[in-house]
Scaffold this motif. Structure first.
Motif, PDB file in Angstrom:
ATOM      1  N   THR A  72       0.836  -1.196   0.000  1.00 33.95           N
ATOM      2  CA  THR A  72       0.000   0.000   0.000  1.00 33.95           C
ATOM      3  C   THR A  72       0.870   1.245   0.000  1.00 33.95           C
ATOM      4  O   THR A  72       1.775   1.375   0.841  1.00 33.95           O
ATOM      5  CB  THR A  72      -0.905   0.039   1.249  1.00 33.95           C
ATOM      6  N   VAL A  73       0.609   2.151  -0.929  1.00 33.90           N
ATOM      7  CA  VAL A  73       1.261   3.462  -0.885  1.00 33.90           C
ATOM      8  C   VAL A  73       0.628   4.235   0.265  1.00 33.90           C
ATOM      9  O   VAL A  73      -0.562   4.565   0.228  1.00 33.90           O
ATOM     10  CB  VAL A  73       1.081   4.226  -2.209  1.00 33.90           C
TER      11      VAL A  73
ATOM     12  N   HIS B  89       2.150   7.099   1.684  1.00 28.34           N
ATOM     13  CA  HIS B  89       2.465   8.524   1.614  1.00 28.34           C
ATOM     14  C   HIS B  89       3.240   8.774   0.322  1.00 28.34           C
ATOM     15  O   HIS B  89       4.045   7.939  -0.103  1.00 28.34           O
ATOM     16  CB  HIS B  89       3.298   8.952   2.832  1.00 28.34           C
ATOM     17  N   ALA B  90       2.986   9.917  -0.293  1.00 25.97           N
ATOM     18  CA  ALA B  90       3.685  10.283  -1.525  1.00 25.97           C
ATOM     19  C   ALA B  90       3.932  11.779  -1.516  1.00 25.97           C
ATOM     20  O   ALA B  90       3.050  12.567  -1.155  1.00 25.97           O
ATOM     21  CB  ALA B  90       2.859   9.888  -2.745  1.00 25.97           C
ATOM     22  N   VAL B  91       5.139  12.165  -1.898  1.00 21.21           N
ATOM     23  CA  VAL B  91       5.528  13.571  -1.933  1.00 21.21           C
ATOM     24  C   VAL B  91       6.091  13.880  -3.317  1.00 21.21           C
ATOM     25  O   VAL B  91       6.897  13.112  -3.853  1.00 21.21           O
ATOM     26  CB  VAL B  91       6.589  13.882  -0.849  1.00 21.21           C
ATOM     27  N   GLY B  92       5.685  14.982  -3.889  1.00 16.70           N
ATOM     28  CA  GLY B  92       6.188  15.370  -5.194  1.00 16.70           C
ATOM     29  C   GLY B  92       5.539  14.581  -6.317  1.00 16.70           C
ATOM     30  O   GLY B  92       4.422  14.076  -6.194  1.00 16.70           O
ATOM     31  N   SER B  93       6.250  14.459  -7.416  1.00 15.12           N
ATOM     32  CA  SER B  93       5.724  13.774  -8.603  1.00 15.12           C
ATOM     33  C   SER B  93       5.882  12.267  -8.430  1.00 15.12           C
ATOM     34  O   SER B  93       6.995  11.748  -8.367  1.00 15.12           O
ATOM     35  CB  SER B  93       6.482  14.242  -9.849  1.00 15.12           C
ATOM     36  N   THR B  94       4.754  11.574  -8.328  1.00 14.92           N
ATOM     37  CA  THR B  94       4.757  10.118  -8.143  1.00 14.92           C
ATOM     38  C   THR B  94       3.710   9.488  -9.050  1.00 14.92           C
ATOM     39  O   THR B  94       2.702  10.123  -9.386  1.00 14.92           O
ATOM     40  CB  THR B  94       4.449   9.747  -6.678  1.00 14.92           C
ATOM     41  N   PRO B  95       3.911   8.225  -9.458  1.00 13.77           N
ATOM     42  CA  PRO B  95       2.962   7.603 -10.386  1.00 13.77           C
ATOM     43  C   PRO B  95       1.617   7.257  -9.772  1.00 13.77           C
ATOM     44  O   PRO B  95       0.620   7.148 -10.478  1.00 13.77           O
ATOM     45  CB  PRO B  95       3.697   6.338 -10.850  1.00 13.77           C
ATOM     46  N   ARG B  96       1.555   7.041  -8.451  1.00 10.83           N
ATOM     47  CA  ARG B  96       0.286   6.754  -7.784  1.00 10.83           C
ATOM     48  C   ARG B  96       0.213   7.555  -6.495  1.00 10.83           C
ATOM     49  O   ARG B  96       1.230   7.866  -5.873  1.00 10.83           O
ATOM     50  CB  ARG B  96       0.141   5.254  -7.469  1.00 10.83           C
ATOM     51  N   ALA B  97      -1.005   7.845  -6.088  1.00  5.98           N
ATOM     52  CA  ALA B  97      -1.216   8.604  -4.858  1.00  5.98           C
ATOM     53  C   ALA B  97      -1.318   7.666  -3.665  1.00  5.98           C
ATOM     54  O   ALA B  97      -1.428   6.446  -3.810  1.00  5.98           O
ATOM     55  CB  ALA B  97      -2.487   9.442  -4.995  1.00  5.98           C
ATOM     56  N   ALA B  98      -1.306   8.241  -2.478  1.00 10.25           N
ATOM     57  CA  ALA B  98      -1.495   7.456  -1.264  1.00 10.25           C
ATOM     58  C   ALA B  98      -2.830   6.720  -1.327  1.00 10.25           C
ATOM     59  O   ALA B  98      -3.842   7.260  -1.766  1.00 10.25           O
ATOM     60  CB  ALA B  98      -1.450   8.357  -0.039  1.00 10.25           C
ATOM     61  N   GLY B  99      -2.805   5.469  -0.894  1.00  9.50           N
ATOM     62  CA  GLY B  99      -3.989   4.625  -0.954  1.00  9.50           C
ATOM     63  C   GLY B  99      -3.923   3.567  -2.028  1.00  9.50           C
ATOM     64  O   GLY B  99      -4.638   2.560  -1.958  1.00  9.50           O
ATOM     65  N   ALA B 100      -3.086   3.758  -3.044  1.00 16.89           N
ATOM     66  CA  ALA B 100      -2.936   2.744  -4.094  1.00 16.89           C
ATOM     67  C   ALA B 100      -2.453   1.436  -3.478  1.00 16.89           C
ATOM     68  O   ALA B 100      -1.554   1.424  -2.639  1.00 16.89           O
ATOM     69  CB  ALA B 100      -1.956   3.223  -5.161  1.00 16.89           C
ATOM     70  N   THR B 101      -3.059   0.341  -3.892  1.00 20.61           N
ATOM     71  CA  THR B 101      -2.797  -0.957  -3.258  1.00 20.61           C
ATOM     72  C   THR B 101      -2.663  -2.045  -4.302  1.00 20.61           C
ATOM     73  O   THR B 101      -3.332  -2.013  -5.333  1.00 20.61           O
ATOM     74  CB  THR B 101      -3.952  -1.315  -2.293  1.00 20.61           C
ATOM     75  N   MET B 102      -1.798  -3.004  -4.019  1.00 22.71           N
ATOM     76  CA  MET B 102      -1.707  -4.190  -4.860  1.00 22.71           C
ATOM     77  C   MET B 102      -1.458  -5.403  -3.976  1.00 22.71           C
ATOM     78  O   MET B 102      -0.980  -5.286  -2.851  1.00 22.71           O
ATOM     79  CB  MET B 102      -0.625  -4.051  -5.928  1.00 22.71           C
ATOM     80  N   VAL B 103      -1.809  -6.558  -4.507  1.00 18.34           N
ATOM     81  CA  VAL B 103      -1.596  -7.833  -3.830  1.00 18.34           C
ATOM     82  C   VAL B 103      -0.515  -8.590  -4.580  1.00 18.34           C
ATOM     83  O   VAL B 103      -0.572  -8.711  -5.819  1.00 18.34           O
ATOM     84  CB  VAL B 103      -2.893  -8.663  -3.786  1.00 18.34           C
ATOM     85  N   VAL B 104       0.466  -9.101  -3.841  1.00 22.58           N
ATOM     86  CA  VAL B 104       1.551  -9.872  -4.436  1.00 22.58           C
ATOM     87  C   VAL B 104       1.542 -11.273  -3.832  1.00 22.58           C
ATOM     88  O   VAL B 104       1.510 -11.431  -2.604  1.00 22.58           O
ATOM     89  CB  VAL B 104       2.915  -9.203  -4.177  1.00 22.58           C
ATOM     90  N   GLY B 105       1.520 -12.267  -4.692  1.00 19.42           N
ATOM     91  CA  GLY B 105       1.608 -13.654  -4.254  1.00 19.42           C
ATOM     92  C   GLY B 105       2.425 -14.452  -5.238  1.00 19.42           C
ATOM     93  O   GLY B 105       2.772 -13.968  -6.313  1.00 19.42           O
TER      94      GLY B 105
END
Length: 343
Positions: free
Chosen positions: A24-25, A27-43
């Motif tokens: 889960t992202v 926190h993000a500061v400056g220019s980032t590809p996704r904002a805070a809250g972006a989530t992915m599942v890795v398995g």
């Protein structure tokens, strides 16, 4: 993709007896590809979602694979999107990696059911804790406020408070013809919860995404009355008489998010005359969008119309979300300095 679609992939992974890692992202500061809250599942078996792609995601996945191999507490990762990652975004991203064991399957099935019942999820975790704490919250129409991600730090300590799924995107599409089908296909990947209404059941495809519910009915106005507050209504049936009947039913409500009618300016003017003749206050005609679709796109192919309409709904939704965040800034979170220090 809906902000919580990753839950289905997580449950599939756990049901197969395999652990997964939630990235889960926070926190993000400056220019980032996704904002805070972006989530992915890795398995080991599958991935779902994205936290931004590129080297950021590749290195976060590498950390996730390491967590899969052992039962470790959550890890907070920091990435500078500069030369060290071969990127030039220039921003900073903090990612929380949390391992989810197969034994947690029943809890996640319950959380999935909460979302299916139109509730949101509230997540809380701080450094030193072994797993996140989750609880059910009402959607923002219940005055619980919008989705948010609050990440706080104090010296070496941190805490995350995150709310998700509390900003529903309910859409009702009336009409299962070529344009209606294209619109549903365009909106489905964008997180909308779509009720697709038509009296001709044979027009609905045999397979549809989980967030699209076909409704074959001879009383479509009942679906207008039963739609939740904040619904986005789209009328594109095969009958102008039915279109008008649906317009009247929608104008009987005061709580919809947006109301679009396919057609020309001439059709709008014709409907406006009839509606005001039947007692609709002229000022309410501003609530009707017709023609539909963002300006500047002239193509009339169903897929082109669908793209223009989907973009228009996203514009409206983002504007409403900005207002919601301004009027519901989220709960006050005590400073980390008030938390007890670890022994």
């Amino acid at each position: 993709m809906n902000a919580t679609d990753w839950i289905h992939a997580l449950i599939d992974q756990l049901a197969a007896g395999e652990a997964a890692v939630l990235l889960t992202v926070v926190h993000a500061v400056g220019s980032t590809p996704r904002a805070a809250g972006a989530t992915m599942v890795v398995g080991h078996a599958q991935h779902c979602g994205s936290i931004g792609g590129g080297q950021l995601e590749l290195q976060a996945e590498s950390a996730a694979f390491a967590l899969l191999e052992r039962d470790s507490p959550p890890r907070l990762l920091r990435f500078a999107l500069g030369p060290s990652l071969g990127q030039c975004c220039g921003g900073l991203v903090w990612v929380l990696a949390e391992r989810i064991a197969p034994a947690a399957l029943p809890d996640w099935q319950t959380r999935r059911d909460w979302l299916g019942d139109h509730f949101g999820l509230l997540r809380q975790i701080a450094d030193g804790e072994l797993q996140s704490r989750w609880q059910r919250v009402a959607a923002h129409n219940g005055n619980e406020g919008p989705d948010f991600t609050h990440f706080e730090t104090h010296d070496a300590h941190w805490r995350l408070t995150q709310q998700m799924g509390a900003e529903p995107f309910p859409v009702r599409v009336f009409g299962a013809g070529h344009v209606g089908s294209a619109v549903v296909n365009a909106l489905a990947p964008l997180g909308a919860r779509i009720g697709w209404i038509d009296g001709r059941e044979y027009l609905f495809p045999d397979e549809l995404p989980d967030n699209v519910v076909p409704i074959a009915t001879d009383t479509p106005t009942a679906e207008v009355r039963d739609a939740p507050p904040g619904t986005y209504f789209l009328i594109m049936t095969h009958s102008h008489a039915l279109d008008f009947e649906l317009c009247e039913a929608i104008f009987a409500r005061q709580d919809f998010a947006w109301f679009g009618l396919i057609g020309s300016t001439s059709k709008r003017n014709n409907f406006a005359r009839q509606l005001t003749a039947r007692g609709l206050p002229p000022g309410r005609l501003a609530d009707l969008t017709c023609p539909i679709g963002i300006a500047g796109i002239q193509g009339k192919q169903p897929e082109v119309i669908a793209a223009a309409v989907a973009a228009q709904l996203l514009q409206v939704r983002e504007a409403r979300s900005a207002i919601l965040h301004a009027t519901h800034p989220g709960p006050d979170v005590p400073p980390l300095s008030s938390l007890p220090r670890p022994q």
